[in-house]
Write a protein that holds these residues in place. Structure first.
Motif, PDB file in Angstrom:
ATOM      1  N   GLY A 198       6.870  76.893  22.932  1.00  0.00           N
ATOM      2  CA  GLY A 198       7.188  78.268  23.293  1.00  0.00           C
ATOM      3  C   GLY A 198       7.750  78.397  24.690  1.00  0.00           C
ATOM      4  N   LYS A 199       8.246  77.291  25.252  1.00  0.00           N
ATOM      5  CA  LYS A 199       8.768  77.295  26.615  1.00  0.00           C
ATOM      6  C   LYS A 199      10.114  76.595  26.670  1.00  0.00           C
ATOM      7  N   ALA A 200      10.741  76.692  27.850  1.00  0.00           N
ATOM      8  CA  ALA A 200      11.975  75.957  28.094  1.00  0.00           C
ATOM      9  C   ALA A 200      11.647  74.481  28.251  1.00  0.00           C
ATOM     10  N   ASP A 201      12.602  73.635  27.908  1.00  0.00           N
ATOM     11  CA  ASP A 201      12.381  72.197  27.977  1.00  0.00           C
ATOM     12  C   ASP A 201      13.650  71.503  28.422  1.00  0.00           C
ATOM     13  N   ARG A 202      13.496  70.309  28.960  1.00  0.00           N
ATOM     14  CA  ARG A 202      14.644  69.490  29.321  1.00  0.00           C
ATOM     15  C   ARG A 202      15.007  68.596  28.150  1.00  0.00           C
ATOM     16  N   VAL A 203      16.225  68.074  28.175  1.00  0.00           N
ATOM     17  CA  VAL A 203      16.737  67.265  27.072  1.00  0.00           C
ATOM     18  C   VAL A 203      16.973  65.843  27.555  1.00  0.00           C
ATOM     19  N   GLY A 204      16.505  64.887  26.761  1.00  0.00           N
ATOM     20  CA  GLY A 204      16.771  63.487  27.029  1.00  0.00           C
ATOM     21  C   GLY A 204      17.503  62.871  25.853  1.00  0.00           C
ATOM     22  N   VAL A 205      18.011  61.667  26.049  1.00  0.00           N
ATOM     23  CA  VAL A 205      18.724  60.955  24.999  1.00  0.00           C
ATOM     24  C   VAL A 205      17.968  59.667  24.708  1.00  0.00           C
ATOM     25  N   LYS A 206      17.742  59.410  23.423  1.00  0.00           N
ATOM     26  CA  LYS A 206      16.979  58.234  23.006  1.00  0.00           C
ATOM     27  C   LYS A 206      17.851  57.417  22.061  1.00  0.00           C
ATOM     28  N   LEU A 207      17.827  56.111  22.205  1.00  0.00           N
ATOM     29  CA  LEU A 207      18.583  55.210  21.350  1.00  0.00           C
ATOM     30  C   LEU A 207      17.666  54.719  20.236  1.00  0.00           C
ATOM     31  N   LEU A 208      18.052  54.979  18.994  1.00  0.00           N
ATOM     32  CA  LEU A 208      17.245  54.561  17.848  1.00  0.00           C
ATOM     33  C   LEU A 208      17.543  53.112  17.495  1.00  0.00           C
ATOM     34  N   ALA A 209      16.710  52.547  16.625  1.00  0.00           N
ATOM     35  CA  ALA A 209      16.853  51.148  16.225  1.00  0.00           C
ATOM     36  C   ALA A 209      18.169  50.881  15.496  1.00  0.00           C
ATOM     37  N   ASP A 210      18.663  51.872  14.764  1.00  0.00           N
ATOM     38  CA  ASP A 210      19.915  51.683  14.026  1.00  0.00           C
ATOM     39  C   ASP A 210      21.157  51.931  14.884  1.00  0.00           C
ATOM     40  N   GLY A 211      20.990  52.155  16.185  1.00  0.00           N
ATOM     41  CA  GLY A 211      22.116  52.298  17.096  1.00  0.00           C
ATOM     42  C   GLY A 211      22.551  53.725  17.359  1.00  0.00           C
ATOM     43  N   ARG A 212      21.915  54.714  16.693  1.00  0.00           N
ATOM     44  CA  ARG A 212      22.290  56.116  16.903  1.00  0.00           C
ATOM     45  C   ARG A 212      21.624  56.658  18.161  1.00  0.00           C
ATOM     46  N   LYS A 213      22.316  57.579  18.822  1.00  0.00           N
ATOM     47  CA  LYS A 213      21.742  58.302  19.952  1.00  0.00           C
ATOM     48  C   LYS A 213      21.292  59.663  19.457  1.00  0.00           C
ATOM     49  N   VAL A 214      20.073  60.058  19.792  1.00  0.00           N
ATOM     50  CA  VAL A 214      19.559  61.368  19.408  1.00  0.00           C
ATOM     51  C   VAL A 214      19.031  62.075  20.649  1.00  0.00           C
ATOM     52  N   ARG A 215      19.072  63.418  20.598  1.00  0.00           N
ATOM     53  CA  ARG A 215      18.526  64.221  21.688  1.00  0.00           C
ATOM     54  C   ARG A 215      17.036  64.438  21.436  1.00  0.00           C
ATOM     55  N   VAL A 216      16.233  64.360  22.496  1.00  0.00           N
ATOM     56  CA  VAL A 216      14.786  64.546  22.381  1.00  0.00           C
ATOM     57  C   VAL A 216      14.324  65.505  23.479  1.00  0.00           C
ATOM     58  N   TYR A 217      13.191  66.190  23.204  1.00  0.00           N
ATOM     59  CA  TYR A 217      12.553  67.009  24.232  1.00  0.00           C
ATOM     60  C   TYR A 217      11.860  66.079  25.217  1.00  0.00           C
ATOM     61  N   LYS A 218      12.034  66.328  26.518  1.00  0.00           N
ATOM     62  CA  LYS A 218      11.431  65.482  27.542  1.00  0.00           C
ATOM     63  C   LYS A 218       9.910  65.603  27.553  1.00  0.00           C
ATOM     64  N   SER A 219       9.386  66.795  27.258  1.00  0.00           N
ATOM     65  CA  SER A 219       7.936  67.003  27.361  1.00  0.00           C
ATOM     66  C   SER A 219       7.164  66.267  26.270  1.00  0.00           C
ATOM     67  N   SER A 220       7.694  66.263  25.034  1.00  0.00           N
ATOM     68  CA  SER A 220       6.949  65.675  23.932  1.00  0.00           C
ATOM     69  C   SER A 220       7.591  64.425  23.342  1.00  0.00           C
ATOM     70  N   GLY A 221       8.892  64.250  23.553  1.00  0.00           N
ATOM     71  CA  GLY A 221       9.589  63.117  22.965  1.00  0.00           C
ATOM     72  C   GLY A 221      10.030  63.348  21.533  1.00  0.00           C
ATOM     73  N   ASP A 222       9.798  64.568  21.007  1.00  0.00           N
ATOM     74  CA  ASP A 222      10.204  64.889  19.638  1.00  0.00           C
ATOM     75  C   ASP A 222      11.711  65.038  19.566  1.00  0.00           C
ATOM     76  N   GLU A 223      12.291  64.683  18.427  1.00  0.00           N
ATOM     77  CA  GLU A 223      13.725  64.789  18.224  1.00  0.00           C
ATOM     78  C   GLU A 223      14.131  66.253  18.065  1.00  0.00           C
ATOM     79  N   ILE A 224      15.270  66.610  18.638  1.00  0.00           N
ATOM     80  CA  ILE A 224      15.799  67.962  18.517  1.00  0.00           C
ATOM     81  C   ILE A 224      16.600  68.024  17.236  1.00  0.00           C
ATOM     82  N   LYS A 225      16.209  68.942  16.345  1.00  0.00           N
ATOM     83  CA  LYS A 225      16.909  69.104  15.068  1.00  0.00           C
ATOM     84  C   LYS A 225      18.150  69.946  15.301  1.00  0.00           C
ATOM     85  N   ALA A 226      19.305  69.409  14.949  1.00  0.00           N
ATOM     86  CA  ALA A 226      20.556  70.135  15.191  1.00  0.00           C
ATOM     87  C   ALA A 226      21.000  70.904  13.969  1.00  0.00           C
TER      88      ALA A 226
END
Length: 105
Positions: free
Chosen positions: A77-105
């Protein structure tokens, strides 16, 4: 990779619309975005009979700098920062910095 994309829910951090939430409707360029319901201005428009538009004063959403908004995390319920995580299959996904959960686009 842009950290804020079209369709993302965001919250305004600074300016006269501070605290307002909205969805990104358009990326104008690398730095500016248009958020629905934020930075509304009154614009005087001339009539154009060739296009069939009437003149008058219309309200329009103008662009805002992307540094003045943060992505909205619905889980916290708050603002969050965005990080980028590299998955095992080589894809880059955006994640929330606070929890590490993937951002659903």
């Amino acid at each position: 990779m842009n950290k804020i994309r079209k369709g993302d829910p965001v919250i305004v951090l600074t300016g006269r619309d501070k605290g307002k939430r909205g969805t990104v409707t358009q990326r104008v360029d690398d730095e500016r975005i248009v958020v629905e319901g934020v930075n509304i201005v009154k614009k005087h428009v001339k009539p154009n009979p060739m296009k069939g538009t009437t003149g008058g004063v219309v309200e329009k959403s103008m662009s805002i700098h992307q540094s003045n908004v943060a992505i909205y995390n619905a889980a916290t319920g708050k603002a969050d920062r965005v990080g980028v995580k590299l998955l095992a299959d080589g894809r880059k996904v955006r994640v929330y910095k606070s929890s590490g959960d993937e951002i659903k686009a």
